[in-house]
Design a protein around this motif. Structure first.
Motif, PDB file in Angstrom:
ATOM      1  N   ALA A  95       0.839  -1.208   0.000  1.00  0.00           N
ATOM      2  CA  ALA A  95       0.000   0.000   0.000  1.00  0.00           C
ATOM      3  C   ALA A  95       0.872   1.254   0.000  1.00  0.00           C
ATOM      4  CB  ALA A  95      -0.913   0.005   1.225  1.00  0.00           C
ATOM      5  N   ASP A  96       0.429   2.281  -0.745  1.00  0.00           N
ATOM      6  CA  ASP A  96       1.183   3.535  -0.804  1.00  0.00           C
ATOM      7  C   ASP A  96       1.212   4.204   0.565  1.00  0.00           C
ATOM      8  OD1 ASP A  96       1.640   3.209  -3.469  1.00  0.00           O
ATOM      9  OD2 ASP A  96       0.073   4.586  -4.134  1.00  0.00           O
ATOM     10  N   ARG A  97       2.382   4.718   0.934  1.00  0.00           N
ATOM     11  CA  ARG A  97       2.553   5.455   2.177  1.00  0.00           C
ATOM     12  C   ARG A  97       3.446   6.667   1.920  1.00  0.00           C
ATOM     13  NH1 ARG A  97      -1.106   2.799   3.304  1.00  0.00           N
ATOM     14  NH2 ARG A  97      -1.430   1.419   5.106  1.00  0.00           N
ATOM     15  N   THR A  98       3.192   7.749   2.666  1.00  0.00           N
ATOM     16  CA  THR A  98       4.012   8.952   2.592  1.00  0.00           C
ATOM     17  C   THR A  98       4.429   9.313   4.007  1.00  0.00           C
ATOM     18  OG1 THR A  98       2.793   9.722   0.658  1.00  0.00           O
ATOM     19  CG2 THR A  98       4.122  11.361   1.829  1.00  0.00           C
ATOM     20  N   TYR A  99       5.733   9.408   4.248  1.00  0.00           N
ATOM     21  CA  TYR A  99       6.255   9.663   5.586  1.00  0.00           C
ATOM     22  C   TYR A  99       7.002  10.994   5.604  1.00  0.00           C
ATOM     23  CZ  TYR A  99       5.325   4.691   6.148  1.00  0.00           C
ATOM     24  OH  TYR A  99       4.713   3.465   6.185  1.00  0.00           O
ATOM     25  N   ARG A 100       6.694  11.808   6.580  1.00  0.00           N
ATOM     26  CA  ARG A 100       7.390  13.083   6.730  1.00  0.00           C
ATOM     27  C   ARG A 100       8.744  12.829   7.384  1.00  0.00           C
ATOM     28  NH1 ARG A 100       4.345  18.418   8.963  1.00  0.00           N
ATOM     29  NH2 ARG A 100       6.145  19.795   9.163  1.00  0.00           N
ATOM     30  N   LEU A 101       9.814  13.322   6.758  1.00  0.00           N
ATOM     31  CA  LEU A 101      11.161  12.996   7.223  1.00  0.00           C
ATOM     32  C   LEU A 101      11.426  13.488   8.640  1.00  0.00           C
ATOM     33  CD1 LEU A 101      13.357  13.598   4.043  1.00  0.00           C
ATOM     34  CD2 LEU A 101      12.627  11.428   5.028  1.00  0.00           C
ATOM     35  N   SER A 102      10.843  14.616   9.024  1.00  0.00           N
ATOM     36  CA  SER A 102      11.092  15.146  10.357  1.00  0.00           C
ATOM     37  C   SER A 102      10.490  14.249  11.440  1.00  0.00           C
ATOM     38  CB  SER A 102      10.527  16.564  10.488  1.00  0.00           C
ATOM     39  OG  SER A 102       9.126  16.563  10.283  1.00  0.00           O
ATOM     40  N   ARG A 103       9.604  13.333  11.065  1.00  0.00           N
ATOM     41  CA  ARG A 103       8.999  12.423  12.034  1.00  0.00           C
ATOM     42  C   ARG A 103       9.672  11.058  12.054  1.00  0.00           C
ATOM     43  NH1 ARG A 103       2.815  14.102  10.375  1.00  0.00           N
ATOM     44  NH2 ARG A 103       2.803  16.129  11.426  1.00  0.00           N
ATOM     45  N   VAL A 104      10.686  10.874  11.227  1.00  0.00           N
ATOM     46  CA  VAL A 104      11.466   9.638  11.245  1.00  0.00           C
ATOM     47  C   VAL A 104      12.541   9.784  12.321  1.00  0.00           C
ATOM     48  CG1 VAL A 104      12.929   8.076   9.929  1.00  0.00           C
ATOM     49  CG2 VAL A 104      11.022   9.233   8.802  1.00  0.00           C
ATOM     50  N   LEU A 105      12.400   9.059  13.423  1.00  0.00           N
ATOM     51  CA  LEU A 105      13.300   9.196  14.558  1.00  0.00           C
ATOM     52  C   LEU A 105      14.547   8.341  14.413  1.00  0.00           C
ATOM     53  CD1 LEU A 105      10.633   9.136  17.419  1.00  0.00           C
ATOM     54  CD2 LEU A 105      11.465  11.068  16.069  1.00  0.00           C
ATOM     55  N   ALA A 106      14.462   7.250  13.674  1.00  0.00           N
ATOM     56  CA  ALA A 106      15.609   6.373  13.448  1.00  0.00           C
ATOM     57  C   ALA A 106      15.361   5.610  12.159  1.00  0.00           C
ATOM     58  CB  ALA A 106      15.800   5.407  14.622  1.00  0.00           C
ATOM     59  N   ALA A 107      16.435   5.190  11.514  1.00  0.00           N
ATOM     60  CA  ALA A 107      16.299   4.476  10.245  1.00  0.00           C
ATOM     61  C   ALA A 107      17.413   3.451  10.118  1.00  0.00           C
ATOM     62  CB  ALA A 107      16.346   5.453   9.065  1.00  0.00           C
ATOM     63  N   GLU A 108      17.094   2.337   9.455  1.00  0.00           N
ATOM     64  CA  GLU A 108      18.070   1.266   9.257  1.00  0.00           C
ATOM     65  C   GLU A 108      17.870   0.665   7.868  1.00  0.00           C
ATOM     66  OE1 GLU A 108      19.117  -3.202  11.003  1.00  0.00           O
ATOM     67  OE2 GLU A 108      17.608  -1.938  11.994  1.00  0.00           O
ATOM     68  N   GLU A 109      18.890   0.773   7.028  1.00  0.00           N
ATOM     69  CA  GLU A 109      18.829   0.164   5.694  1.00  0.00           C
ATOM     70  C   GLU A 109      19.002  -1.343   5.828  1.00  0.00           C
ATOM     71  OE1 GLU A 109      21.319   0.166   1.450  1.00  0.00           O
ATOM     72  OE2 GLU A 109      22.046   1.312   3.179  1.00  0.00           O
TER      73      GLU A 109
END
Length: 359
Positions: A197-211
């Motif tokens: 499903a399509d999702r749009t995430y605001r970058l300022s609300r991404v607290l942590a990320a892992e590739e």
């Protein structure tokens, strides 16, 4: 990386002649102690940098020193590609890379052109921190490490785990298939899919990320502009949106349009080309833009039909316009604004107990 920082330090000294440790630290976004260690490292490597004492002292290079250190790294080249908007580079966490890349570009110019370009640059100001009314422009703080991880996953085509703080909810981890990055009104967004499903995430609300190592499930080619428009249309059509008929002072029209999700019509006909400021199935700020002609009502006011994200959003947006706008429908919104205004009037009906009596 320290190697890139050392190159930037040399280029700063070449372009400015003499700089203090404090100025270098500010330009390189490090501490003065780190600058002093870098100066020692350059000296040890044979770069002729030396200190000049006194009130106007600092560090400088021997006259005529030049070295071929202008090769752009990946992030710097990427920053130049989005440099049409300085804030666009900032929204993708590439602000420092853009500054470093521009130093290298300037250093690569012949001496005469370098001086001319530097003089011309001082005559241009793009996107100052405040507008003409001294209102500070809001910019989002994006952790470099988090945004860099998101960028790597997008470009490598790998899945991504993000700890996301949706509005009004506790942060939670989720695994997504990243598609691309978009910046709208100085705000960065990640376009992705989750479980198809399509999702749009605001970058300022991404607290942590892992590739992640596994490949993302996404099409080979993508038209981000088309994808954003489609998500915008779906966003405007969903949720608990409300439609408001409003009469507004022409001087405040853009304020009304800027806070709305969409403009459906103006007096005299429908308005095309409206896009919302947020899209997709998740949270985001909403801003509208519209084109088309306007037709004035008696008294010089404009009549518009606009939509808002929900009743609370509609009440907030129309309250900001005070007497410059009048809600014509729905009646429940008129009642809410009336009650709020009555409460404010009652609060200020009596003199303040803290006020000093006039002489």
């Amino acid at each position: 990386m320290r190697a890139d920082r050392l190159v930037s330090l040399v280029l700063l000294l070449r372009q400015h002649g003499r700089l203090s440790a404090t100025t270098l630290a500010r330009e390189l976004e490090v501490s003065t102690r780190t600058v002093l260690r870098d100066i020692d490292a350059l000296s040890a490597a044979g770069v002729p940098v030396y200190a000049e004492r006194g009130r106007h002292g600092g560090f400088t290079l021997l006259p005529g020193f030049r070295t071929e250190l202008t090769g752009l790294n990946h992030d710097e080249a990427l920053a130049l590609l989005v440099a049409g908007s300085r804030r666009g580079a900032q929204a993708f966490g590439l602000g420092s890379a853009l500054a470093s890349a521009m130093r290298k570009v300037v250093d690569a110019l012949p001496d005469g052109q370098r001086a001319t370009a530097a003089g011309a640059a001082r005559r241009l100001l793009i996107d100052p921190e405040t507008d003409a009314l001294a209102r500070r422009l809001v910019t989002e703080e994006l952790p470099d490490a988090v945004v860099a991880e998101v960028r790597r996953a997008v470009f490598a085509g790998h899945r991504l785990r993000i700890r996301y703080a949706a509005a009004g909810r506790d942060p939670e981890w989720r695994t997504v298939d990243p598609i691309g990055l978009v910046t709208v009104r100085d705000q960065g967004y990640l376009l992705a899919t989750r479980a198809g499903a399509d999702r749009t995430y605001r970058l300022s609300r991404v607290l942590a990320a892992e590739e992640l190592a596994e490949p993302a499930q996404r099409p080979e080619g993508v038209d981000l502009d088309l994808a954003w428009q489609e998500r915008s249309r779906r966003f405007r059509a969903g949720g608990d949106q409300v439609t408001v008929l409003v009469r507004v002072d022409p001087a405040r029209r853009e304020d009304l349009v800027g806070s709305a999700v969409a403009v459906l019509a103006e007096e005299g006909g429908a308005v095309g080309g409206t896009e919302g400021g947020a899209a997709g199935a998740t949270e985001g700020d909403t801003n509208g833009e519209t084109g088309g002609g306007t037709q004035e009502e008696p008294g010089g006011r404009l009549r518009l039909e606009v939509t808002f994200q929900d009743p609370r959003h509609a009440e907030w947006a129309l309250w900001q316009l005070a007497t410059s706008a009048e809600v014509l429908a729905p009646q429940w919104l008129r009642d809410r604004l009336h009650d709020r205004a009555a409460a404010v009037a009652a609060r200020y009906a009596a003199p303040s107990p803290e006020a000093t009596p006039s002489a």
